[in-house]
Motif scaffolding. Structure first.
Motif, PDB file in Angstrom:
ATOM      1  N   TYR A 231     -24.964  38.688  -1.014  1.00 37.92           N
ATOM      2  CA  TYR A 231     -26.157  39.164  -1.715  1.00 37.92           C
ATOM      3  C   TYR A 231     -26.991  40.059  -0.802  1.00 37.92           C
ATOM      4  CZ  TYR A 231     -30.541  39.024  -4.368  1.00 37.92           C
ATOM      5  OH  TYR A 231     -31.672  39.377  -5.058  1.00 37.92           O
ATOM      6  N   VAL A 232     -27.204  39.619   0.430  1.00 35.94           N
ATOM      7  CA  VAL A 232     -27.999  40.401   1.392  1.00 35.94           C
ATOM      8  C   VAL A 232     -27.303  41.732   1.698  1.00 35.94           C
ATOM      9  CG1 VAL A 232     -28.880  40.475   3.766  1.00 35.94           C
ATOM     10  CG2 VAL A 232     -29.075  38.373   2.414  1.00 35.94           C
ATOM     11  N   MET A 233     -26.002  41.690   1.911  1.00 34.41           N
ATOM     12  CA  MET A 233     -25.266  42.911   2.255  1.00 34.41           C
ATOM     13  C   MET A 233     -25.264  43.902   1.097  1.00 34.41           C
ATOM     14  SD  MET A 233     -22.149  41.112   4.374  1.00 34.41           S
ATOM     15  CE  MET A 233     -21.200  42.597   4.679  1.00 34.41           C
ATOM     16  N   CYS A 234     -25.102  43.398  -0.117  1.00 29.99           N
ATOM     17  CA  CYS A 234     -25.116  44.304  -1.280  1.00 29.99           C
ATOM     18  C   CYS A 234     -26.499  44.901  -1.503  1.00 29.99           C
ATOM     19  CB  CYS A 234     -24.626  43.568  -2.522  1.00 29.99           C
ATOM     20  SG  CYS A 234     -22.838  43.263  -2.510  1.00 29.99           S
ATOM     21  N   GLN A 235     -27.548  44.120  -1.263  1.00 29.38           N
ATOM     22  CA  GLN A 235     -28.901  44.670  -1.328  1.00 29.38           C
ATOM     23  C   GLN A 235     -29.069  45.773  -0.293  1.00 29.38           C
ATOM     24  OE1 GLN A 235     -31.381  44.382  -3.332  1.00 29.38           O
ATOM     25  NE2 GLN A 235     -31.158  42.469  -4.466  1.00 29.38           N
ATOM     26  N   GLY A 245     -28.239  58.509  -0.162  1.00 30.72           N
ATOM     27  CA  GLY A 245     -27.300  59.086  -1.113  1.00 30.72           C
ATOM     28  C   GLY A 245     -25.849  58.809  -0.775  1.00 30.72           C
ATOM     29  N   ARG A 246     -25.585  58.015   0.272  1.00 31.81           N
ATOM     30  CA  ARG A 246     -24.202  57.710   0.669  1.00 31.81           C
ATOM     31  C   ARG A 246     -23.790  56.333   0.180  1.00 31.81           C
ATOM     32  NH1 ARG A 246     -20.744  56.168   5.120  1.00 31.81           N
ATOM     33  NH2 ARG A 246     -22.431  55.319   6.393  1.00 31.81           N
ATOM     34  N   LYS A 247     -22.656  56.281  -0.517  1.00 34.40           N
ATOM     35  CA  LYS A 247     -22.153  55.017  -1.056  1.00 34.40           C
ATOM     36  C   LYS A 247     -21.232  54.358  -0.032  1.00 34.40           C
ATOM     37  CE  LYS A 247     -20.816  54.842  -5.405  1.00 34.40           C
ATOM     38  NZ  LYS A 247     -20.149  55.253  -6.680  1.00 34.40           N
ATOM     39  N   VAL A 248     -21.555  53.122   0.318  1.00 26.09           N
ATOM     40  CA  VAL A 248     -20.759  52.345   1.261  1.00 26.09           C
ATOM     41  C   VAL A 248     -20.141  51.168   0.511  1.00 26.09           C
ATOM     42  CG1 VAL A 248     -20.866  50.910   3.343  1.00 26.09           C
ATOM     43  CG2 VAL A 248     -22.173  53.052   3.223  1.00 26.09           C
ATOM     44  N   GLY A 249     -18.896  50.873   0.822  1.00 23.34           N
ATOM     45  CA  GLY A 249     -18.197  49.787   0.147  1.00 23.34           C
ATOM     46  C   GLY A 249     -18.543  48.424   0.704  1.00 23.34           C
ATOM     47  N   VAL A 269     -21.668  41.871  -6.791  1.00 22.67           N
ATOM     48  CA  VAL A 269     -21.502  43.327  -6.718  1.00 22.67           C
ATOM     49  C   VAL A 269     -21.948  43.984  -8.028  1.00 22.67           C
ATOM     50  CG1 VAL A 269     -19.801  45.200  -6.549  1.00 22.67           C
ATOM     51  CG2 VAL A 269     -19.700  43.263  -4.973  1.00 22.67           C
ATOM     52  N   LYS A 270     -21.513  43.423  -9.136  1.00 20.85           N
ATOM     53  CA  LYS A 270     -21.853  44.006 -10.444  1.00 20.85           C
ATOM     54  C   LYS A 270     -23.357  44.011 -10.680  1.00 20.85           C
ATOM     55  CE  LYS A 270     -21.050  43.317 -15.404  1.00 20.85           C
ATOM     56  NZ  LYS A 270     -20.461  42.418 -16.422  1.00 20.85           N
ATOM     57  N   GLU A 271     -24.032  42.903 -10.380  1.00 19.20           N
ATOM     58  CA  GLU A 271     -25.457  42.782 -10.699  1.00 19.20           C
ATOM     59  C   GLU A 271     -26.355  43.477  -9.674  1.00 19.20           C
ATOM     60  OE1 GLU A 271     -26.476  41.777 -13.562  1.00 19.20           O
ATOM     61  OE2 GLU A 271     -24.423  41.256 -14.119  1.00 19.20           O
ATOM     62  N   VAL A 272     -25.953  43.513  -8.420  1.00 25.06           N
ATOM     63  CA  VAL A 272     -26.794  44.127  -7.384  1.00 25.06           C
ATOM     64  C   VAL A 272     -26.495  45.621  -7.242  1.00 25.06           C
ATOM     65  CG1 VAL A 272     -27.436  44.130  -4.932  1.00 25.06           C
ATOM     66  CG2 VAL A 272     -27.038  41.954  -6.127  1.00 25.06           C
ATOM     67  N   LEU A 273     -25.217  45.976  -7.207  1.00 30.33           N
ATOM     68  CA  LEU A 273     -24.839  47.366  -6.962  1.00 30.33           C
ATOM     69  C   LEU A 273     -24.524  48.146  -8.233  1.00 30.33           C
ATOM     70  CD1 LEU A 273     -22.647  46.858  -3.789  1.00 30.33           C
ATOM     71  CD2 LEU A 273     -24.860  47.984  -3.930  1.00 30.33           C
ATOM     72  N   LEU A 278     -17.647  48.948  -8.943  1.00 29.60           N
ATOM     73  CA  LEU A 278     -16.543  48.132  -9.447  1.00 29.60           C
ATOM     74  C   LEU A 278     -15.265  48.970  -9.525  1.00 29.60           C
ATOM     75  CD1 LEU A 278     -18.332  45.960 -12.134  1.00 29.60           C
ATOM     76  CD2 LEU A 278     -17.720  45.350  -9.790  1.00 29.60           C
ATOM     77  N   THR A 279     -14.816  49.382  -8.350  1.00 26.98           N
ATOM     78  CA  THR A 279     -13.573  50.112  -8.156  1.00 26.98           C
ATOM     79  C   THR A 279     -13.063  49.723  -6.773  1.00 26.98           C
ATOM     80  OG1 THR A 279     -12.738  52.311  -7.552  1.00 26.98           O
ATOM     81  CG2 THR A 279     -15.100  52.043  -7.569  1.00 26.98           C
TER      82      THR A 279
END
Length: 306
Positions: A231-235, A245-249, A269-273, A278-279
């Motif tokens: 949760y913390v990492m996805c936040q 503007g950079r997307k990190v996995g 992942v779905k709810e936070v990001l 979801l790929t």
């Protein structure tokens, strides 16, 4: 008060990392994070318990063998099972990657025939990260030369915990330079970081230094991945994206033993990001146990294919 030139430079570096962190809320409280994570999972997880989600999760697996008993023969057999999956289950997408030690990259590269399956290697003195930076650079370069598409490294946890952000970040930047356009996944070893605040700071610094993915754990330390760390990492990933503007996995790994565990990380992942993440370009699961469990639920019979 006068500073020598070296002191000025060091102060500038320190300020550089503190300035990066100051753009984000890192003053987190573990009990609040636990409550928010539990609330999110209680509210949304059940709706994700579907066959389609399980098929997606299977396609996000970094199928992993990192044992001291690994040999060229065992890794070849491991890889051949991924090849055989194509004919056995033609209607299902394969795993995302095979993850091995660097000295096994060549055997995977020469054996792997399945399309769209990457070769990932742990590197940089995995799992402790306790070796010379020059050795980490050489090991990473050799893994890439042997066929690795992706590199998984561990942050120097001791440097981070002692406040040596410059040392930690310089090393990540150097290894990302070696990787070039190949993905660098940076493992935080969240169980050793001790708090949500430290996990948030390490996440930001790793992304700031060039990480293409941030990953929870090696699986060699306890505790390994937890929903709270996820949760913390996805936040952090979300806030970093909004800032830069950079997307990190994101990649949870270590201790993912059940389908329920995987569904929990999917839900976070779905709810936070959001659905953009979801790929399998931005979401992976590091595991060896989960593949058969997911496959069994997808085909509605107990299966021990891998």
């Amino acid at each position: 008060m006068e500073y020598y030139e070296e002191d000025r430079e060091n102060l500038g570096q320190a300020n550089k990392y503190e300035l990066a962190l100051s753009k984000y809320n890192t003053a987190l409280h573990d009990d609040e994070i636990a409550a928010k994570t539990a609330n999110l999972l209680n509210k949304y997880m059940q709706e994700n318990n579907t066959k389609e989600v399980k098929k997606f999760l299977f396609n996000c697996i970094d199928l992993t063998t990192l044992k001291c008993t690994d040999s060229e023969e065992s890794v070849m057999r491991f890889t051949e099972k991924v090849n055989e999956f194509v004919d056995k289950y033609p209607d299902l997408k394969n795993v995302a990657a095979i993850c091995v030690y660097p000295n096994m990259a060549e055997i995977v590269n020469s054996t792997l025939e399945a399309d769209d399956v990457k070769i990932a290697c742990v590197s940089g003195g995995f799992p402790s990260s306790q070796t010379f930076t020059e050795v980490k650079v050489a090991e990473t370069a050799m893994a890439l030369h042997a066929g690795a598409d992706e590199i998984d490294i561990v942050i120097p946890v001791g440097k981070f915990l002692s406040g040596d952000y410059e040392g930690m970040c310089d090393e990540i930047e150097e290894l990302k330079d070696v990787c070039g356009d190949k993905h660098l996944k940076v493992i935080l070893e969240t169980g050793a970081l001790g708090s949500s605040e430290n996990i948030k700071k390490a996440s930001i610094l790793a992304m700031y230094s060039g990480a293409d993915f941030i990953k929870t754990s090696t699986g060699k330390e306890k505790p390994a991945a937890t929903p709270e760390a996820a949760y913390v990492m996805c936040q952090a990933i979300k806030e970093y994206f909004l800032e830069t503007g950079r997307k990190v996995g994101f990649k949870p790994a270590g201790g993912i033993n059940t389908v329920e565990d995987a569904l929990a990380y999917y839900t976070i992942v779905k709810e936070v990001l959001g659905k953009e993440w979801l790929t399998n370009e931005f979401f992976r699961l590091g595991t060896s146990r989960l593949a058969n469990l997911l496959l069994s639920e997808i085909v509605d019979e107990e299966t021990k294919f891998f």
